[in-house]
Design a protein around this motif. Structure first.
Motif, short mmCIF file in Angstrom:
data_model
loop_
_atom_site.label_atom_id
_atom_site.label_comp_id
_atom_site.label_asym_id
_atom_site.label_seq_id
_atom_site.Cartn_x
_atom_site.Cartn_y
_atom_site.Cartn_z
N GLU A 86 -80.41 20.57 28.34
CA GLU A 86 -81.31 19.60 28.96
C GLU A 86 -81.48 18.35 28.09
O GLU A 86 -82.57 17.79 27.96
CB GLU A 86 -82.67 20.25 29.24
N GLY A 87 -80.38 17.92 27.49
CA GLY A 87 -80.40 16.69 26.72
C GLY A 87 -80.85 16.85 25.29
O GLY A 87 -81.01 15.84 24.58
N LYS A 88 -81.01 18.09 24.82
CA LYS A 88 -81.55 18.29 23.48
C LYS A 88 -80.51 18.69 22.44
O LYS A 88 -80.79 18.62 21.24
CB LYS A 88 -82.66 19.35 23.52
N THR A 89 -79.31 19.08 22.86
CA THR A 89 -78.27 19.50 21.91
C THR A 89 -77.05 18.59 22.04
O THR A 89 -76.51 18.42 23.14
CB THR A 89 -77.86 20.96 22.13
N TYR A 90 -76.63 18.04 20.91
CA TYR A 90 -75.44 17.18 20.84
C TYR A 90 -74.39 17.92 20.03
O TYR A 90 -74.63 18.27 18.86
CB TYR A 90 -75.77 15.85 20.17
N THR A 91 -73.24 18.16 20.64
CA THR A 91 -72.15 18.85 19.96
C THR A 91 -71.02 17.87 19.71
O THR A 91 -70.42 17.34 20.66
CB THR A 91 -71.65 20.05 20.78
N PHE A 92 -70.75 17.59 18.44
CA PHE A 92 -69.75 16.61 18.05
C PHE A 92 -68.46 17.33 17.62
O PHE A 92 -68.51 18.25 16.79
CB PHE A 92 -70.25 15.78 16.87
N ARG A 93 -67.35 16.89 18.19
CA ARG A 93 -66.04 17.35 17.74
C ARG A 93 -65.50 16.30 16.78
O ARG A 93 -65.38 15.12 17.13
CB ARG A 93 -65.09 17.52 18.93
N LEU A 94 -65.19 16.70 15.55
CA LEU A 94 -64.81 15.75 14.52
C LEU A 94 -63.34 15.39 14.59
O LEU A 94 -62.50 16.18 15.04
CB LEU A 94 -65.13 16.32 13.14
N ARG A 95 -63.02 14.17 14.12
CA ARG A 95 -61.63 13.77 13.98
C ARG A 95 -60.98 14.57 12.85
O ARG A 95 -61.62 14.90 11.86
CB ARG A 95 -61.54 12.29 13.66
N GLN A 96 -59.72 14.85 13.01
CA GLN A 96 -58.97 15.58 11.99
C GLN A 96 -58.25 14.60 11.07
O GLN A 96 -57.89 13.50 11.47
CB GLN A 96 -57.97 16.54 12.63
N GLY A 97 -58.07 15.01 9.82
CA GLY A 97 -57.30 14.20 8.88
C GLY A 97 -58.07 13.08 8.23
O GLY A 97 -57.46 12.23 7.55
N VAL A 98 -59.39 13.03 8.39
CA VAL A 98 -60.20 11.99 7.76
C VAL A 98 -60.40 12.35 6.28
O VAL A 98 -60.77 13.48 5.95
CB VAL A 98 -61.56 11.83 8.46
N LYS A 99 -60.16 11.39 5.40
CA LYS A 99 -60.27 11.62 3.96
C LYS A 99 -61.45 10.84 3.37
O LYS A 99 -61.74 9.72 3.79
CB LYS A 99 -59.00 11.16 3.25
N PHE A 100 -62.07 11.47 2.39
CA PHE A 100 -63.04 10.74 1.57
C PHE A 100 -62.30 9.94 0.51
O PHE A 100 -61.10 10.18 0.25
CB PHE A 100 -64.00 11.72 0.89
N HIS A 101 -63.00 9.03 -0.13
CA HIS A 101 -62.37 8.19 -1.15
C HIS A 101 -61.86 8.98 -2.34
O HIS A 101 -61.01 8.49 -3.09
CB HIS A 101 -63.37 7.12 -1.63
N ASN A 102 -62.35 10.20 -2.55
CA ASN A 102 -61.86 11.04 -3.65
C ASN A 102 -60.69 11.93 -3.23
O ASN A 102 -60.23 12.77 -4.00
CB ASN A 102 -62.99 11.89 -4.23
N GLY A 103 -60.20 11.75 -1.99
CA GLY A 103 -59.06 12.51 -1.50
C GLY A 103 -59.39 13.78 -0.75
O GLY A 103 -58.52 14.38 -0.12
N ALA A 104 -60.66 14.20 -0.79
CA ALA A 104 -61.06 15.42 -0.08
C ALA A 104 -61.05 15.18 1.43
O ALA A 104 -61.33 14.08 1.91
CB ALA A 104 -62.45 15.86 -0.53
N PRO A 157 -85.49 15.59 24.52
CA PRO A 157 -84.42 14.63 24.80
C PRO A 157 -84.87 13.21 24.48
O PRO A 157 -86.06 12.89 24.59
CB PRO A 157 -84.16 14.81 26.30
N THR A 158 -83.94 12.37 24.07
CA THR A 158 -84.24 10.96 23.82
C THR A 158 -82.98 10.13 24.00
O THR A 158 -81.89 10.57 23.62
CB THR A 158 -84.81 10.74 22.41
N ALA A 159 -83.15 8.95 24.58
CA ALA A 159 -82.02 8.05 24.75
C ALA A 159 -81.64 7.37 23.45
O ALA A 159 -80.60 6.72 23.37
CB ALA A 159 -82.37 6.98 25.79
N LEU A 160 -82.46 7.51 22.42
CA LEU A 160 -82.26 6.77 21.18
C LEU A 160 -81.61 7.59 20.07
O LEU A 160 -81.48 7.09 18.95
CB LEU A 160 -83.60 6.22 20.68
N PHE A 161 -81.20 8.83 20.34
CA PHE A 161 -80.63 9.63 19.27
C PHE A 161 -79.34 9.00 18.73
O PHE A 161 -79.23 8.71 17.53
CB PHE A 161 -80.36 11.06 19.74
N LEU A 162 -78.37 8.76 19.60
CA LEU A 162 -77.11 8.18 19.13
C LEU A 162 -77.30 6.75 18.61
O LEU A 162 -76.74 6.42 17.54
CB LEU A 162 -76.06 8.22 20.25
N PRO A 163 -78.06 5.88 19.29
CA PRO A 163 -78.29 4.54 18.73
C PRO A 163 -78.95 4.58 17.35
O PRO A 163 -78.66 3.73 16.51
CB PRO A 163 -79.18 3.86 19.76
#
Length: 521
Positions: A86-104, A157-163
């Motif tokens: 009911e608008g309260k759970t956001y499930t994010f699928r992450l991009r693969q292969g993203v590196k941090f500046h330390n190489g992790a 629920p809130t319209a402002l979560f992602l913003p």
């Protein structure tokens, strides 16, 4: 006897041998040099910050989502997301292969760790209050079902979560590596996922950001803080140059490549320079005149309306901004996708009606003290023009010039009669009204204390139905114009001057420069 000359083959061999022992010519480093009018405050995203800090740090870190140029929300470190419960759970699928500046490699555990750090009161994250019991929603759970998935559950629920996650002043709710902090939890430096990594910071002089060769760019075109972020130069140097004349001289001499946040007075001269190109982009900030509606004199809406009706806001915008901005009386900036036909109806100059209102209100020439500052020249110039136009109907405005810090303190305490003021950009329309609307008893900085408007604002934050939000914003605009707690004069413009050899620079509605996709030839 004459010495035998070496054969052509021997000469070739000798030349190759010499080249083999000669040092390889180093490829020249490409550096883009720009200007900051003051040093950054820290490198910790969304904590000890200001606009300059946000602009530099945005090159180093990224969040799950980001604002596009049309102020919609696009994916960044998230590949996509789904909303359930009911608008309260956001499930994010992450991009693969993203590196941090330390190489992790970035995983869901890094996202969870970052979120928990932002939500720790000890971090002093700017946007922590948004997820408190009195904010937009409270975060109840942050989970990582697998290495590429993060689920965030809200209490409502809130319209402002992602913003809110995407807000630049929140540091884009950046996903950072845990080695950004020490074992004691104290901040060291940002190990982010951005197209640049932190180089040298020589306080009071310059900050360098250096190309991150391991950066994984998105494939969509650059749009706001979303899309592709290719670093086209090896290094960007942000030079701290408080004096605008010195910055201008640096640009003309070639020691600077870009001046962002260009002052309007410098615009006309630089336009005529053959070695310079100018970028003018409408921005989302608001410049206007605030009224303290609890003041014994200005609590009479007829006096406030009379001031509004004596002004030619189109002339004020034209003179002050030299044609780079349009007049606008709405709390919603012209660039907002929710700036509808209703928002175009504001105040039309009507001297006869203004004088009539003053008579009805029993105004007898009492002085109206208006605070202004000279840090933002366009704000002071606006105050002077308002003063002159008000004098034309007999209103006596006295301008008191304060330094910006003192004015800001007076604003936060609601300690003024009238004030020429500038609000920074808000990328969501609810936030444009939120910065103005609220109960003065508990939030003295708020200028519009209207309970019905506060309820409409709350509703606009709860729904993500665009049509419902539009209807709420339209009605709030009508009431805002009727109540006259403020006269919005115009939105700003992002002005930048660049050397002719700079390619790929583009301003956008949010007045912070972006140096990914920018090259120096």
């Amino acid at each position: 006897m004459l010495a035998r000359r070496p054969s052509a083959a021997a000469m070739v061999g000798l030349t190759l041998a010499c080249l083999a022992v000669m040092p390889t010519q180093a490829v020249a480093e490409t550096v883009l040099r720009t200007r900051l009018n003051a040093d950054i405050r820290s490198t910790d995203p969304g904590t000890n910050r200001d606009a300059n800090t946000d602009g530099v740090v945005a090159h180093l870190v990224e969040g799950l989502v980001a604002f596009r140029e049309d102020t919609s929300i696009g994916p960044m470190l998230a590949e996509n997301w789904a909303v359930s419960n009911e608008g309260k759970t956001y499930t994010f699928r992450l991009r693969q292969g993203v590196k941090f500046h330390n190489g992790a490699t970035m995983t869901a555990e890094d996202v969870v760790w970052s979120f928990k750090r932002w939500l720790d009161p000890a971090t002093q994250w700017r946007c922590l209050s948004e997820f408190s019991p009195s904010g937009i929603a409270r975060i109840e759970k942050i989970e990582a079902p697998d290495a590429q998935t993060v689920a965030v559950t809200l209490d409502q629920p809130t319209a402002l979560f992602l913003p809110t996650l995407a807000r630049p002043d929140c540091g884009q709710t950046a996903v950072i590596h845990r080695d950004s902090v020490g074992a004691d939890g104290k901040w060291i430096a940002p190990i982010g996922t951005g197209p640049f990594k932190l180089g040298e910071w020589k306080r009071g002089q310059y900050i360098d950001v250096v190309r991150f060769d391991g950066y994984a760019s998105r494939s969509e075109p650059r749009s706001g803080y979303a899309g592709a972020k290719a670093a086209e130069v090896d290094r960007v140097r942000f030079n701290v140059i408080p004096d605008s004349s010195a910055a201008k001289a640096g640009l003309l001499s070639g020691s600077l490549d870009v001046i962002s946040a260009l002052g309007v007075p410098d615009l006309e001269d630089l336009k005529s320079r053959s070695e310079v190109q100018i970028s003018v982009t409408p921005a989302l900030g608001l410049t206007g005149i605030l009224f303290q509606t609890k003041d014994p004199l200005l609590k009479d809406v007829r006096i406030r309306r009379a001031i509004a009706l004596c002004l030619d806001t189109a002339e004020i915008a034209g003179v002050v901004m030299q044609g780079t901005a349009r007049a606008n009386n709405s709390a919603l900036p012209i660039g907002s996708p929710f700036y509808s036909e209703v928002q175009t109806h504001g105040y039309t100059q009507n001297i006869a009606e203004a004088k009539k209102l003053l008579v009805e209100a029993g105004y007898r020439g009492q002085p109206v003290k208006m605070i202004a500052n000279k840090r933002y020249g366009f704000v002071f110039d606006s105050a002077v023009l308002v003063q002159a136009m008000a004098q034309g109907i007999g209103i006596n405005i006295e301008i008191e010039v304060l330094d910006w810090a003192t004015q800001l303190d007076r604003y936060n305490r609601g300690d003024y009669q009238a004030m020429a003021f500038v609000y920074s950009a808000r990328l969501d329309p609810s936030l444009s009204f939120e910065m103005l609307t609220g109960p003065k008893a508990t939030q003295p900085r708020k200028i519009w204390d209207n309970p019905e408007a506060q309820e409409m604002l709350r509703q606009s934050m709860m729904t993500d139905d665009a049509a419902k939000r539009q209807a709420l914003f339209d009605e709030m605009h009508r009431r805002f114009i009727k109540d006259v707690p403020m006269i919005v004069l115009f939105n700003g413009a992002e002005l930048a001057a660049l050397r002719k050899n700079v390619r790929g620079y583009a301003g956008w509605l949010y007045p912070e420069p972006r140096f990914w996709g920018v090259s120096v030839q």
